[in-house]
Design an enzyme around this catalytic site. Structure first.
Site, mmCIF file in Angstrom:
data_model
loop_
_atom_site.group_PDB
_atom_site.id
_atom_site.type_symbol
_atom_site.label_atom_id
_atom_site.label_comp_id
_atom_site.label_asym_id
_atom_site.label_seq_id
_atom_site.Cartn_x
_atom_site.Cartn_y
_atom_site.Cartn_z
ATOM 1 N N HIS A 80 7.283 -7.395 -1.816
ATOM 2 C CA HIS A 80 6.953 -6.743 -0.535
ATOM 3 C C HIS A 80 7.766 -7.381 0.600
ATOM 4 O O HIS A 80 7.511 -7.094 1.772
ATOM 5 C CB HIS A 80 5.482 -6.959 -0.179
ATOM 6 C CG HIS A 80 4.484 -6.261 -1.046
ATOM 7 N ND1 HIS A 80 4.606 -4.960 -1.436
ATOM 8 C CD2 HIS A 80 3.304 -6.693 -1.560
ATOM 9 C CE1 HIS A 80 3.540 -4.619 -2.170
ATOM 10 N NE2 HIS A 80 2.749 -5.655 -2.252
ATOM 11 N N TYR A 86 6.444 8.019 -1.954
ATOM 12 C CA TYR A 86 5.140 8.268 -2.596
ATOM 13 C C TYR A 86 4.889 9.769 -2.629
ATOM 14 O O TYR A 86 4.389 10.301 -3.611
ATOM 15 C CB TYR A 86 4.066 7.555 -1.777
ATOM 16 C CG TYR A 86 2.660 7.691 -2.300
ATOM 17 C CD1 TYR A 86 2.128 6.735 -3.166
ATOM 18 C CD2 TYR A 86 1.851 8.762 -1.919
ATOM 19 C CE1 TYR A 86 0.825 6.853 -3.639
ATOM 20 C CE2 TYR A 86 0.558 8.890 -2.387
ATOM 21 C CZ TYR A 86 0.045 7.933 -3.247
ATOM 22 O OH TYR A 86 -1.242 8.052 -3.713
ATOM 23 N N ARG A 93 6.232 5.291 1.961
ATOM 24 C CA ARG A 93 5.078 6.198 2.039
ATOM 25 C C ARG A 93 4.770 6.440 3.509
ATOM 26 O O ARG A 93 5.014 5.545 4.339
ATOM 27 C CB ARG A 93 3.875 5.537 1.340
ATOM 28 C CG ARG A 93 2.638 6.391 1.283
ATOM 29 C CD ARG A 93 1.458 5.643 0.658
ATOM 30 N NE ARG A 93 0.348 6.531 0.371
ATOM 31 C CZ ARG A 93 -0.841 6.149 -0.087
ATOM 32 N NH1 ARG A 93 -1.061 4.866 -0.332
ATOM 33 N NH2 ARG A 93 -1.808 7.020 -0.309
ATOM 34 N N ASN A 131 2.216 -0.326 -7.273
ATOM 35 C CA ASN A 131 1.744 -0.443 -8.660
ATOM 36 C C ASN A 131 2.005 0.830 -9.454
ATOM 37 O O ASN A 131 2.240 0.778 -10.659
ATOM 38 C CB ASN A 131 0.256 -0.823 -8.680
ATOM 39 C CG ASN A 131 0.060 -2.253 -8.214
ATOM 40 O OD1 ASN A 131 0.202 -3.182 -8.976
ATOM 41 N ND2 ASN A 131 -0.207 -2.426 -6.924
ATOM 42 N N GLY A 150 -5.605 7.951 -3.934
ATOM 43 C CA GLY A 150 -4.335 8.386 -4.510
ATOM 44 C C GLY A 150 -3.884 9.759 -4.033
ATOM 45 O O GLY A 150 -3.398 10.565 -4.834
ATOM 46 N N LYS A 210 0.806 -1.234 0.000
ATOM 47 C CA LYS A 210 0.000 0.000 0.000
ATOM 48 C C LYS A 210 0.836 1.281 0.000
ATOM 49 O O LYS A 210 0.366 2.349 0.364
ATOM 50 C CB LYS A 210 -1.007 0.052 1.168
ATOM 51 C CG LYS A 210 -1.820 -1.189 1.398
ATOM 52 C CD LYS A 210 -2.293 -1.890 0.168
ATOM 53 C CE LYS A 210 -3.249 -1.087 -0.669
ATOM 54 N NZ LYS A 210 -3.589 -1.848 -1.932
ATOM 55 N N ARG A 245 -7.851 3.873 -4.968
ATOM 56 C CA ARG A 245 -8.948 4.376 -4.137
ATOM 57 C C ARG A 245 -9.009 5.895 -4.220
ATOM 58 O O ARG A 245 -9.877 6.469 -4.852
ATOM 59 C CB ARG A 245 -8.718 3.889 -2.693
ATOM 60 C CG ARG A 245 -9.826 4.153 -1.709
ATOM 61 C CD ARG A 245 -9.389 3.706 -0.310
ATOM 62 N NE ARG A 245 -8.167 4.393 0.129
ATOM 63 C CZ ARG A 245 -8.139 5.490 0.889
ATOM 64 N NH1 ARG A 245 -9.263 6.002 1.332
ATOM 65 N NH2 ARG A 245 -6.991 6.064 1.224
ATOM 66 N N SER A 279 -4.884 3.182 3.702
ATOM 67 C CA SER A 279 -5.045 2.526 2.400
ATOM 68 C C SER A 279 -5.240 1.016 2.592
ATOM 69 O O SER A 279 -6.110 0.402 1.971
ATOM 70 C CB SER A 279 -3.799 2.797 1.539
ATOM 71 O OG SER A 279 -3.899 2.143 0.309
ATOM 72 N N GLY A 335 2.264 2.390 -2.851
ATOM 73 C CA GLY A 335 2.313 2.919 -4.213
ATOM 74 C C GLY A 335 3.090 2.005 -5.158
ATOM 75 O O GLY A 335 3.539 2.436 -6.224
HETATM 76 S S1 PPS Z 1 -0.423 -3.119 -3.149
HETATM 77 O O1 PPS Z 1 -1.700 -3.851 -3.148
HETATM 78 O O2 PPS Z 1 0.257 -3.255 -1.861
HETATM 79 O O3 PPS Z 1 0.458 -3.502 -4.248
HETATM 80 O O4 PPS Z 1 -0.856 -1.578 -3.287
HETATM 81 P P1 PPS Z 1 0.085 -0.388 -3.735
HETATM 82 O O5 PPS Z 1 0.093 -0.315 -5.211
HETATM 83 O O6 PPS Z 1 1.383 -0.469 -3.032
HETATM 84 O O7 PPS Z 1 -0.649 0.883 -3.124
HETATM 85 C C1 PPS Z 1 -1.961 1.281 -3.488
HETATM 86 C C2 PPS Z 1 -2.060 2.770 -3.192
HETATM 87 O O8 PPS Z 1 -1.343 3.493 -4.222
HETATM 88 C C3 PPS Z 1 -2.234 4.429 -4.823
HETATM 89 N N1 PPS Z 1 -1.902 4.621 -6.246
HETATM 90 C C4 PPS Z 1 -1.662 5.827 -6.793
HETATM 91 N N2 PPS Z 1 -1.614 7.059 -6.245
HETATM 92 C C5 PPS Z 1 -1.364 8.095 -7.090
HETATM 93 N N3 PPS Z 1 -1.169 7.961 -8.421
HETATM 94 C C6 PPS Z 1 -1.212 6.745 -9.010
HETATM 95 N N4 PPS Z 1 -1.014 6.618 -10.322
HETATM 96 C C7 PPS Z 1 -1.468 5.606 -8.172
HETATM 97 N N5 PPS Z 1 -1.564 4.268 -8.398
HETATM 98 C C8 PPS Z 1 -1.830 3.691 -7.214
HETATM 99 C C9 PPS Z 1 -3.601 3.781 -4.658
HETATM 100 O O9 PPS Z 1 -4.625 4.702 -4.880
HETATM 101 C C10 PPS Z 1 -3.503 3.284 -3.228
HETATM 102 O O10 PPS Z 1 -3.572 4.337 -2.272
HETATM 103 P P2 PPS Z 1 -4.925 4.839 -1.588
HETATM 104 O O11 PPS Z 1 -4.485 5.793 -0.524
HETATM 105 O O12 PPS Z 1 -5.639 3.646 -1.049
HETATM 106 O O13 PPS Z 1 -5.703 5.534 -2.675
#
Ligand code: PPS
Length: 285
Positions: free
Chosen positions: A99, A184, A121, A48, A249, A44, A247, A129, A46
């Site tokens: 992870h 992040y 982050r 992806n 971001g 969680k 969700r 998140s 960031g």
């Molecule tokens: S996981 O399941 O652990 O692999 O999740 P992970 O990708 O690490 O984290 C998910 C959070 O990253 C946010 N996210 C982004 N934020 C801004 N810009 C972009 N492009 C983006 N892509 C993923 C995602 O919304 C999750 O955070 P929250 O706070 O829940 O929105």
């Protein structure tokens, strides 16, 4: 957190796609090659977003790759059954996600020249998140309330263990030249400079229009609409219909959820656990 998870070396893992035998094999036998690039995070943080960005850098901003292959195949998670099998077969330089905490990471990495990016982050936002994400997941014990998840998180009783141990462990690598720490928060505040930093670290060069395309195609909106990156393909087997990876971001969302007492408890714990590390590592402060 007990129940629906797999335990290995005192750390809980999701119940789907993980096993103690595999985690041991990954640690002992997975061969990291010098030309691999490793993307490391606590869940969680960031992950992806970082994967999408690096894929777009590799394709010089052309979105064809990120729009045609699922994100977990482009940069497989080495600790999962699916990712491990895929990576073993992959030829040439590989993107590898993980992870894992440092003590469980493939031992071969520490003797290699492979480059690693560790994305950190604000753990308060990681907590919030995670709470919303795991609530809709079918492969972990679901938290019933934020209050409950807060307790699990501060005790380190969540999948992949304690955020504090994870961050401390990996940050011990911070002076190595094949190791880059990103946050992040800096991605949110200045993604252009962050992409330039990643390019420099990876020895990649982008033309201005290619860089613009990386920024456009890795944006929250673009990723949310990209079925190869937004986890919508996993709905049903892994997640409930209402589950979403992308969700909000944003940074600082924890302020909308923590009580004053929780904020104080967290600050105190952060101080206790992280005070001896250079505080400029924590850009959200
Ligand atoms: S996981 O399941 O652990 O692999 O999740 P992970 O990708 O690490 O984290 C998910 C959070 O990253 C946010 N996210 C982004 N934020 C801004 N810009 C972009 N492009 C983006 N892509 C993923 C995602 O919304 C999750 O955070 P929250 O706070 O829940 O929105």
């Amino acid at each position: 957190m007990t129940g629906k998870c797999v335990w290995f070396e005192g750390i809980p893992f999701p119940s789907l796609g993980y096993s103690p035998e595999l985690l041991r094999e990954v640690q002992e036998s997975f061969l990291v090659k010098d030309e691999d690039v490793l993307l490391l995070t606590f869940p969680k943080s960031g992950t992806n977003w970082l994967i999408e960005t690096v894929c777009l850098i590799y394709s010089k901003g052309d979105p064809k790759w990120v729009q045609s292959e699922p994100i977990w195949d482009r940069s497989p998670w080495v600790e999962t059954k699916h990712g491990y099998e895929l990576l073993k077969e992959k030829e040439g330089p590989r993107l590898i996600s993980s992870h894992l905490p440092i003590q469980l990471f493939p031992k071969s990495f520490f003797k290699s020249k492979a480059k690693m990016i560790y994305l950190i982050r604000n753990p308060r936002d990681v907590l919030v998140s995670g709470y919303f994400f795991w609530r809709s997941a079918k492969f972990v014990k679901r938290p019933q309330s934020l209050e409950q998840y807060f307790e699990w998180f501060v005790e380190g009783n969540v999948v992949f263990g304690s955020w504090f141990d994870h961050a401390r462990g990996w940050m011990s690598m911070r002076d190595k030249e094949n190791f880059l720490i990103l946050s992040y928060e800096e991605m949110k505040w200045d993604m252009r400079s962050t992409v330039e930093k990643i390019c420099q670290f990876l020895g990649k060069k982008l033309e201005p229009e290619e860089l613009n395309s990386v920024l456009k195609n890795s944006s929250f909106q673009a990723m949310k609409e990209n079925s190869m990156s937004n986890y919508s393909l996993l709905k049903g087997q892994y997640f409930e219909e209402n589950g979403q990876l992308l969700r909000k971001g944003v940074t600082g969302d924890w302020r909308n959820y923590f009580t004053v007492a929780q904020a104080e408890t967290f600050d105190k714990l952060f101080q206790e656990k992280m005070a001896d590390l250079p505080q400029d590592l924590f850009l959200w402060k």
